[in-house]
Design an enzyme around this catalytic site. Structure first.
Site, PDB file in Angstrom:
ATOM      1  N   ARG A 103       0.822  -1.221   0.000  1.00  0.00           N
ATOM      2  CA  ARG A 103       0.000   0.000   0.000  1.00  0.00           C
ATOM      3  C   ARG A 103       0.856   1.272   0.000  1.00  0.00           C
ATOM      4  O   ARG A 103       0.459   2.295   0.558  1.00  0.00           O
ATOM      5  CB  ARG A 103      -0.948   0.032   1.205  1.00  0.00           C
ATOM      6  CG  ARG A 103      -2.051  -1.003   1.143  1.00  0.00           C
ATOM      7  CD  ARG A 103      -3.113  -0.612   0.131  1.00  0.00           C
ATOM      8  NE  ARG A 103      -4.270  -1.461   0.239  1.00  0.00           N
ATOM      9  CZ  ARG A 103      -5.370  -1.145   0.915  1.00  0.00           C
ATOM     10  NH1 ARG A 103      -5.486   0.013   1.492  1.00  0.00           N
ATOM     11  NH2 ARG A 103      -6.366  -1.993   0.972  1.00  0.00           N
TER      12      ARG A 103
ATOM     13  N   ARG B 154      -2.629   7.019   1.077  1.00  0.00           N
ATOM     14  CA  ARG B 154      -3.024   8.236   1.794  1.00  0.00           C
ATOM     15  C   ARG B 154      -1.986   8.898   2.689  1.00  0.00           C
ATOM     16  O   ARG B 154      -2.177  10.016   3.112  1.00  0.00           O
ATOM     17  CB  ARG B 154      -4.283   7.936   2.625  1.00  0.00           C
ATOM     18  CG  ARG B 154      -5.529   7.890   1.799  1.00  0.00           C
ATOM     19  CD  ARG B 154      -6.636   7.212   2.537  1.00  0.00           C
ATOM     20  NE  ARG B 154      -6.272   5.816   2.790  1.00  0.00           N
ATOM     21  CZ  ARG B 154      -7.023   4.953   3.452  1.00  0.00           C
ATOM     22  NH1 ARG B 154      -8.156   5.339   3.972  1.00  0.00           N
ATOM     23  NH2 ARG B 154      -6.631   3.713   3.607  1.00  0.00           N
TER      24      ARG B 154
ATOM     25  N   ARG C  68      -6.675  12.767  -4.568  1.00  0.00           N
ATOM     26  CA  ARG C  68      -7.847  12.184  -3.919  1.00  0.00           C
ATOM     27  C   ARG C  68      -8.953  13.221  -3.728  1.00  0.00           C
ATOM     28  O   ARG C  68     -10.135  12.891  -3.731  1.00  0.00           O
ATOM     29  CB  ARG C  68      -7.411  11.625  -2.558  1.00  0.00           C
ATOM     30  CG  ARG C  68      -8.412  10.754  -1.870  1.00  0.00           C
ATOM     31  CD  ARG C  68      -7.780  10.227  -0.597  1.00  0.00           C
ATOM     32  NE  ARG C  68      -8.616   9.255   0.078  1.00  0.00           N
ATOM     33  CZ  ARG C  68      -9.498   9.562   1.014  1.00  0.00           C
ATOM     34  NH1 ARG C  68      -9.667  10.816   1.381  1.00  0.00           N
ATOM     35  NH2 ARG C  68     -10.210   8.605   1.593  1.00  0.00           N
TER      36      ARG C  68
ATOM     37  N   ASP D 183      -6.988  -1.711  -7.407  1.00  0.00           N
ATOM     38  CA  ASP D 183      -7.533  -2.362  -6.220  1.00  0.00           C
ATOM     39  C   ASP D 183      -7.933  -3.786  -6.570  1.00  0.00           C
ATOM     40  O   ASP D 183      -8.265  -4.076  -7.718  1.00  0.00           O
ATOM     41  CB  ASP D 183      -8.747  -1.600  -5.682  1.00  0.00           C
ATOM     42  CG  ASP D 183      -9.010  -1.981  -4.237  1.00  0.00           C
ATOM     43  OD1 ASP D 183      -8.366  -1.415  -3.348  1.00  0.00           O
ATOM     44  OD2 ASP D 183      -9.834  -2.893  -3.996  1.00  0.00           O
TER      45      ASP D 183
ATOM     46  N   TYR E 293     -15.443 -10.520   0.021  1.00  0.00           N
ATOM     47  CA  TYR E 293     -16.143  -9.259  -0.270  1.00  0.00           C
ATOM     48  C   TYR E 293     -17.386  -9.496  -1.113  1.00  0.00           C
ATOM     49  O   TYR E 293     -18.418  -8.842  -0.910  1.00  0.00           O
ATOM     50  CB  TYR E 293     -15.193  -8.279  -0.982  1.00  0.00           C
ATOM     51  CG  TYR E 293     -14.146  -7.726  -0.048  1.00  0.00           C
ATOM     52  CD1 TYR E 293     -14.458  -6.723   0.876  1.00  0.00           C
ATOM     53  CD2 TYR E 293     -12.845  -8.225  -0.062  1.00  0.00           C
ATOM     54  CE1 TYR E 293     -13.509  -6.230   1.750  1.00  0.00           C
ATOM     55  CE2 TYR E 293     -11.882  -7.734   0.805  1.00  0.00           C
ATOM     56  CZ  TYR E 293     -12.214  -6.731   1.715  1.00  0.00           C
ATOM     57  OH  TYR E 293     -11.274  -6.254   2.581  1.00  0.00           O
TER      58      TYR E 293
HETATM   59  O1  CP3 Z   1      -0.143  -1.316  -2.544  1.00  0.00           O
HETATM   60  C1  CP3 Z   1      -0.337  -0.340  -3.293  1.00  0.00           C
HETATM   61  O2  CP3 Z   1       0.153   0.774  -3.077  1.00  0.00           O
HETATM   62  C2  CP3 Z   1      -1.107  -0.554  -4.575  1.00  0.00           C
HETATM   63  C3  CP3 Z   1      -2.498  -0.295  -4.527  1.00  0.00           C
HETATM   64  C4  CP3 Z   1      -3.457  -1.158  -3.729  1.00  0.00           C
HETATM   65  C5  CP3 Z   1      -4.670  -0.624  -3.207  1.00  0.00           C
HETATM   66  N1  CP3 Z   1      -5.389  -1.656  -2.689  1.00  0.00           N
HETATM   67  C6  CP3 Z   1      -5.065   0.787  -3.251  1.00  0.00           C
HETATM   68  C7  CP3 Z   1      -6.095   1.273  -2.332  1.00  0.00           C
HETATM   69  C8  CP3 Z   1      -3.447  -2.518  -3.450  1.00  0.00           C
HETATM   70  C9  CP3 Z   1      -2.376  -3.555  -3.745  1.00  0.00           C
HETATM   71  C10 CP3 Z   1      -4.684  -2.823  -2.805  1.00  0.00           C
HETATM   72  C11 CP3 Z   1      -5.058  -4.178  -2.393  1.00  0.00           C
HETATM   73  C12 CP3 Z   1      -6.248  -4.373  -1.571  1.00  0.00           C
HETATM   74  N2  CP3 Z   1      -7.452  -3.729  -1.632  1.00  0.00           N
HETATM   75  C13 CP3 Z   1      -6.374  -5.406  -0.612  1.00  0.00           C
HETATM   76  C14 CP3 Z   1      -5.313  -6.434  -0.298  1.00  0.00           C
HETATM   77  C15 CP3 Z   1      -4.232  -5.894   0.550  1.00  0.00           C
HETATM   78  C16 CP3 Z   1      -4.651  -5.564   1.962  1.00  0.00           C
HETATM   79  O3  CP3 Z   1      -4.444  -4.398   2.341  1.00  0.00           O
HETATM   80  O4  CP3 Z   1      -5.112  -6.450   2.675  1.00  0.00           O
HETATM   81  C17 CP3 Z   1      -7.655  -5.318  -0.048  1.00  0.00           C
HETATM   82  C18 CP3 Z   1      -8.227  -6.206   1.052  1.00  0.00           C
HETATM   83  C19 CP3 Z   1      -8.325  -4.249  -0.712  1.00  0.00           C
HETATM   84  C20 CP3 Z   1      -9.726  -3.802  -0.508  1.00  0.00           C
HETATM   85  C21 CP3 Z   1      -9.779  -2.412  -0.081  1.00  0.00           C
HETATM   86  N3  CP3 Z   1      -9.534  -1.325  -0.891  1.00  0.00           N
HETATM   87  C22 CP3 Z   1     -10.092  -1.922   1.205  1.00  0.00           C
HETATM   88  C23 CP3 Z   1     -10.397  -2.801   2.402  1.00  0.00           C
HETATM   89  C24 CP3 Z   1     -10.046  -0.532   1.133  1.00  0.00           C
HETATM   90  C25 CP3 Z   1     -10.446   0.425   2.203  1.00  0.00           C
HETATM   91  C26 CP3 Z   1      -9.555   0.416   3.352  1.00  0.00           C
HETATM   92  C27 CP3 Z   1      -8.482   1.429   3.162  1.00  0.00           C
HETATM   93  O5  CP3 Z   1      -7.304   1.102   3.316  1.00  0.00           O
HETATM   94  O6  CP3 Z   1      -8.873   2.583   2.894  1.00  0.00           O
HETATM   95  C28 CP3 Z   1      -9.646  -0.174  -0.163  1.00  0.00           C
HETATM   96  C29 CP3 Z   1      -9.384   1.181  -0.697  1.00  0.00           C
HETATM   97  C30 CP3 Z   1      -8.015   1.480  -1.184  1.00  0.00           C
HETATM   98  N4  CP3 Z   1      -7.288   0.678  -2.023  1.00  0.00           N
HETATM   99  C31 CP3 Z   1      -7.241   2.649  -0.922  1.00  0.00           C
HETATM  100  C32 CP3 Z   1      -6.057   2.528  -1.646  1.00  0.00           C
HETATM  101  C33 CP3 Z   1      -4.935   3.534  -1.743  1.00  0.00           C
HETATM  102  C34 CP3 Z   1      -7.693   3.823  -0.080  1.00  0.00           C
HETATM  103  C35 CP3 Z   1      -8.528   4.673  -0.950  1.00  0.00           C
HETATM  104  C36 CP3 Z   1      -8.623   6.074  -0.478  1.00  0.00           C
HETATM  105  O7  CP3 Z   1      -9.361   6.301   0.475  1.00  0.00           O
HETATM  106  O8  CP3 Z   1      -7.961   6.913  -1.064  1.00  0.00           O
END
Ligand code: CP3
Length: 342
Positions: free
Chosen positions: A25, A29, A38, A74, A151
């Site tokens: 990640r 943010r 964003r 994502d 999910y």
């Molecule tokens: O790693 C990276 O920088 C690449 C991008 C990436 C995102 N999501 C961007 C994202 C990757 C590899 C993911 C994978 C992802 N997404 C997973 C597996 C990894 C993990 O963390 O367990 C899962 C379970 C998700 C599902 C998901 N997407 C959730 C649960 C959330 C909300 C929680 C959170 O962290 O805000 C997201 C949103 C998300 N995906 C954001 C980002 C940068 C946040 C979005 C925002 O509010 O700007």
């Protein structure tokens, strides 16, 4: 040609001059430059616009100096492409208004043409490769079938994903049908990511640790195995199944070159279970990046010493937390880069 191929060499088991490092990640943010974009664009708009996805992917390479870029996207774009509506609700996370509950719902789910439904991801990858210009490798990724089922059935985030489990345990045939559809989609999706330029692929099984070892094999690993088998001749694969350390031996046997581990297992024990023919990735507790910088440095050095030289990619044990100061993330990366094994 790649100027920095430390991660690729480490995945092949070669000795390198230092341990490579990136952060799960890392595009997100905690970076003020991400927050600017964003403010202006919605989450899936950022994912679906190749220029935005490209800019966000490269931010941590420029700002914190990691040894790999990971595609900004994502795991939930796959359920979207399969026909389910997925929203990202501010401060709550993913929300699927019409989750899969029974066989009638499965009619809405399809194995899509990935070029048609996810073409924007491949366009983003091509653009990123051009912009990176060989500075570091690009990691592509997908969610593991089990984590995506979580999910698709639960409809939102959960600590236990009990509804997803009940679905599997009471309607196993349906569950396996859905898992196979996700697997087939994911294989086509990851192959197309590689064709577009991804150098490595990582499979995120964030919720693998919710299953018992037997159920992990039944509902998760047998599908991950198919994905790794389909990809392993093309690029190195990394499996990150959070909490599923009990199955590191079985995961190594899939032929994946890398295995991610979280901070709840000692590196020495992980190595013992996984064996010597696989690269381990991890396992710094992301919350520790909120400690003072001297503490971060000391703890990172302890981690590096515990893994020892070779066959290790330094990373967090899960995604970076949004309120981590950028200089703390940089201290994590710099400490790894400066460290030399005795
Ligand atoms: O790693 C990276 O920088 C690449 C991008 C990436 C995102 N999501 C961007 C994202 C990757 C590899 C993911 C994978 C992802 N997404 C997973 C597996 C990894 C993990 O963390 O367990 C899962 C379970 C998700 C599902 C998901 N997407 C959730 C649960 C959330 C909300 C929680 C959170 O962290 O805000 C997201 C949103 C998300 N995906 C954001 C980002 C940068 C946040 C979005 C925002 O509010 O700007």
């Amino acid at each position: 040609m790649l100027q920095n191929d430390l991660i690729l060499r480490t995945l092949r088991g070669e000795q390198t001059e230092r341990t490579p490092v990136w952060m799960m990640r890392q595009a997100g943010r905690y970076l003020p430059q991400y927050m600017v974009l964003r403010e202006k664009y919605g989450f899936f708009e950022r994912c679906q616009t190749p220029e935005l996805a490209c800019e966000i992917t490269i931010q941590p390479v420029d700002i914190v100096g990691v040894d790999a870029a990971i595609l900004f996207s994502d795991i939930l774009v796959v359920p979207q492409a399969m026909g389910l509506e997925v929203q990202l609700v501010e401060s709550q996370g993913p929300y699927l208004p019409d989750p899969v509950k029974n066989f009638k719902d499965l009619v809405r789910v399809r194995v899509p043409d990935v070029q048609e439904t996810l073409g924007y991801v491949f366009e983003a990858i091509k653009l990123i490769k051009k912009e990176l210009n060989g500075r570091v490798p690009l990691i592509g990724f997908a969610g593991a079938p089990w984590t995506l089922l979580c999910y698709m059935v639960q409809g939102k985030g959960s600590k236990t994903f009990d509804q997803a489990k009940v679905f599997c345990y009471t309607q196993p045939e349906l569950a396996h049908q859905l898992l196979q559809m996700i697997t087939d989609t994911t294989i086509a999706y990851l192959k197309a990511q590689v064709k577009a330029g991804a150098d490595i692929v990582q499979i995120f099984d964030s919720w693998g640790g919710l299953l018992s070892p037997d159920d992990f094999e039944t509902y998760s690993l047998q599908y991950i195995r198919q994905i790794v088998a389909a990809l392993k001749e093309e690029v190195p694969t990394i499996i990150f199944a959070k909490g599923a350390w009990h199955s590191l031996e079985e995961m190594a046997a899939t032929g994946a070159q890398g295995l991610g581990i979280d901070w709840c297992i000692k590196p020495q024990l992980a190595r013992q279970i996984a064996g010597n023919n696989v690269t381990l990735q991890g396992n710094f507790d992301p919350a520790k990046l909120l400690s003072p910088i001297p503490v971060i440095k000391k703890e990172v050095e302890t981690m590096l010493a515990a893994f020892g030289p070779g066959r290790h990619i330094a990373n967090l044990g899960h995604g970076i937390i949004p309120n981590v100061p950028v200089d703390h993330a940089r201290a994590f990366v710099d400490t790894v880069k400066e460290y030399r094994h005795k």
